[in-house]
Design a protein around this motif. Structure first.
Motif, PDB file in Angstrom:
ATOM      1  N   PHE A  22      -9.124   9.537   8.439  1.00  0.00           N
ATOM      2  CA  PHE A  22      -9.605   8.504   7.381  1.00  0.00           C
ATOM      3  C   PHE A  22     -10.531   9.207   6.665  1.00  0.00           C
ATOM      4  O   PHE A  22     -10.691   9.001   5.279  1.00  0.00           O
ATOM      5  CB  PHE A  22     -10.213   7.104   8.070  1.00  0.00           C
ATOM      6  N   HIS A  47       0.790  -1.125  -0.017  1.00  0.00           N
ATOM      7  CA  HIS A  47       0.044  -0.011  -0.068  1.00  0.00           C
ATOM      8  C   HIS A  47       0.988   1.164  -0.135  1.00  0.00           C
ATOM      9  O   HIS A  47       0.546   2.096  -0.719  1.00  0.00           O
ATOM     10  CB  HIS A  47      -0.872  -0.035   1.310  1.00  0.00           C
ATOM     11  N   TYR A  59     -11.407   2.627  11.412  1.00  0.00           N
ATOM     12  CA  TYR A  59     -11.178   3.409  10.264  1.00  0.00           C
ATOM     13  C   TYR A  59     -12.108   4.525  10.322  1.00  0.00           C
ATOM     14  O   TYR A  59     -12.367   5.687  10.009  1.00  0.00           O
ATOM     15  CB  TYR A  59     -11.094   2.873   9.164  1.00  0.00           C
ATOM     16  N   ALA A 103      -2.663   9.157   6.327  1.00  0.00           N
ATOM     17  CA  ALA A 103      -2.437   7.862   6.420  1.00  0.00           C
ATOM     18  C   ALA A 103      -1.145   7.927   7.578  1.00  0.00           C
ATOM     19  O   ALA A 103      -1.196   7.244   8.591  1.00  0.00           O
ATOM     20  CB  ALA A 103      -1.735   7.099   5.293  1.00  0.00           C
ATOM     21  N   TYR A 155       1.499   4.390  -3.245  1.00  0.00           N
ATOM     22  CA  TYR A 155       1.373   5.819  -3.036  1.00  0.00           C
ATOM     23  C   TYR A 155       2.814   6.267  -3.910  1.00  0.00           C
ATOM     24  O   TYR A 155       2.628   7.363  -4.730  1.00  0.00           O
ATOM     25  CB  TYR A 155       1.584   6.366  -1.682  1.00  0.00           C
ATOM     26  N   LEU A 211      -3.667   0.415  -4.837  1.00  0.00           N
ATOM     27  CA  LEU A 211      -4.027   1.398  -3.587  1.00  0.00           C
ATOM     28  C   LEU A 211      -5.525   0.940  -3.194  1.00  0.00           C
ATOM     29  O   LEU A 211      -5.529   0.716  -1.846  1.00  0.00           O
ATOM     30  CB  LEU A 211      -3.788   2.747  -4.123  1.00  0.00           C
ATOM     31  N   LYS A 231      -8.756  11.561   4.090  1.00  0.00           N
ATOM     32  CA  LYS A 231      -8.163  10.471   3.122  1.00  0.00           C
ATOM     33  C   LYS A 231      -8.961  10.211   2.122  1.00  0.00           C
ATOM     34  O   LYS A 231      -8.646  10.283   1.137  1.00  0.00           O
ATOM     35  CB  LYS A 231      -7.281   9.374   4.008  1.00  0.00           C
ATOM     36  N   ARG A 279      -7.102  -3.650   3.877  1.00  0.00           N
ATOM     37  CA  ARG A 279      -6.644  -3.302   5.309  1.00  0.00           C
ATOM     38  C   ARG A 279      -7.810  -2.791   5.986  1.00  0.00           C
ATOM     39  O   ARG A 279      -7.848  -3.250   7.253  1.00  0.00           O
ATOM     40  CB  ARG A 279      -5.860  -2.262   5.061  1.00  0.00           C
ATOM     41  N   THR A 303      -5.688  -2.919  -1.855  1.00  0.00           N
ATOM     42  CA  THR A 303      -5.226  -3.031  -0.614  1.00  0.00           C
ATOM     43  C   THR A 303      -5.499  -2.397   0.506  1.00  0.00           C
ATOM     44  O   THR A 303      -5.628  -2.898   1.571  1.00  0.00           O
ATOM     45  CB  THR A 303      -3.520  -2.715  -0.657  1.00  0.00           C
ATOM     46  N   GLY A 304      -6.079  -0.980   0.103  1.00  0.00           N
ATOM     47  CA  GLY A 304      -6.760  -0.366   1.197  1.00  0.00           C
ATOM     48  C   GLY A 304      -8.131  -0.902   1.672  1.00  0.00           C
ATOM     49  O   GLY A 304      -8.269  -1.023   2.860  1.00  0.00           O
TER      50      GLY A 304
END
Length: 152
Positions: A80, A11, A74, A140, A15, A55, A83, A62, A58-59
């Protein structure tokens, strides 16, 4: 434990690659003078698309896959939300360039000359997407350090 570490690493690497790809595409769009310059733009756009998928996947893993603190954590973190707001803006900004680049690819494949007159506009969009991606990294890293309403 190992999978959590690998997901976090992929992840985070995403970025870096995403930022490089957006900057590369933006630079290519700024310098675009003729359809002969498009291969470099298309390459950077491909990398950007792949890293965006990495991204997002995997986000989601997670947050909702049970690998990290869990969705409840989250969803109650202000950083968050920042984000995710930045992500949504990036995706909204991406619609016009993505659609045009698809048309440009089709035109090139068909031996036609694409209308590249909006390249400058798409470069400006890429600039804002880069800034928003950096905002995501700051949010993050803040969450990782316990900064926010959920911190003890």
């Amino acid at each position: 434990m190992l999978i959590r570490w690998l997901l976090a690493a992929v992840h985070l690497l995403g970025y870096g690659f995403a930022l490089a790809a957006i900057i590369g595409r933006t630079r290519g769009l700024r310098r675009l003078r003729s359809p002969g310059d498009l291969p470099r733009v298309f390459l950077a756009d491909n990398v950007w698309g792949i890293t965006a998928v990495i991204l997002i996947v995997t986000g989601l893993m997670r947050v909702f896959g049970g690998f990290e603190k869990g969705a409840d954590y989250y969803l109650h973190e202000p950083l968050f939300h920042l984000k995710m707001a930045a992500l949504v803006l990036i995706l909204i900004f991406e619609i016009a360039p993505m659609m045009s680049l698809i048309r440009w690819r089709i035109a090139v494949r068909n031996g036609e000359t694409p209308d590249i007159s909006r390249a400058g506009k798409f470069a400006r969009i890429g600039h804002w997407q880069s800034i928003l991606l950096v905002v995501m990294v700051f949010a993050a890293s803040g969450m990782a350090r316990g900064i926010g309403a959920g911190a003890s």
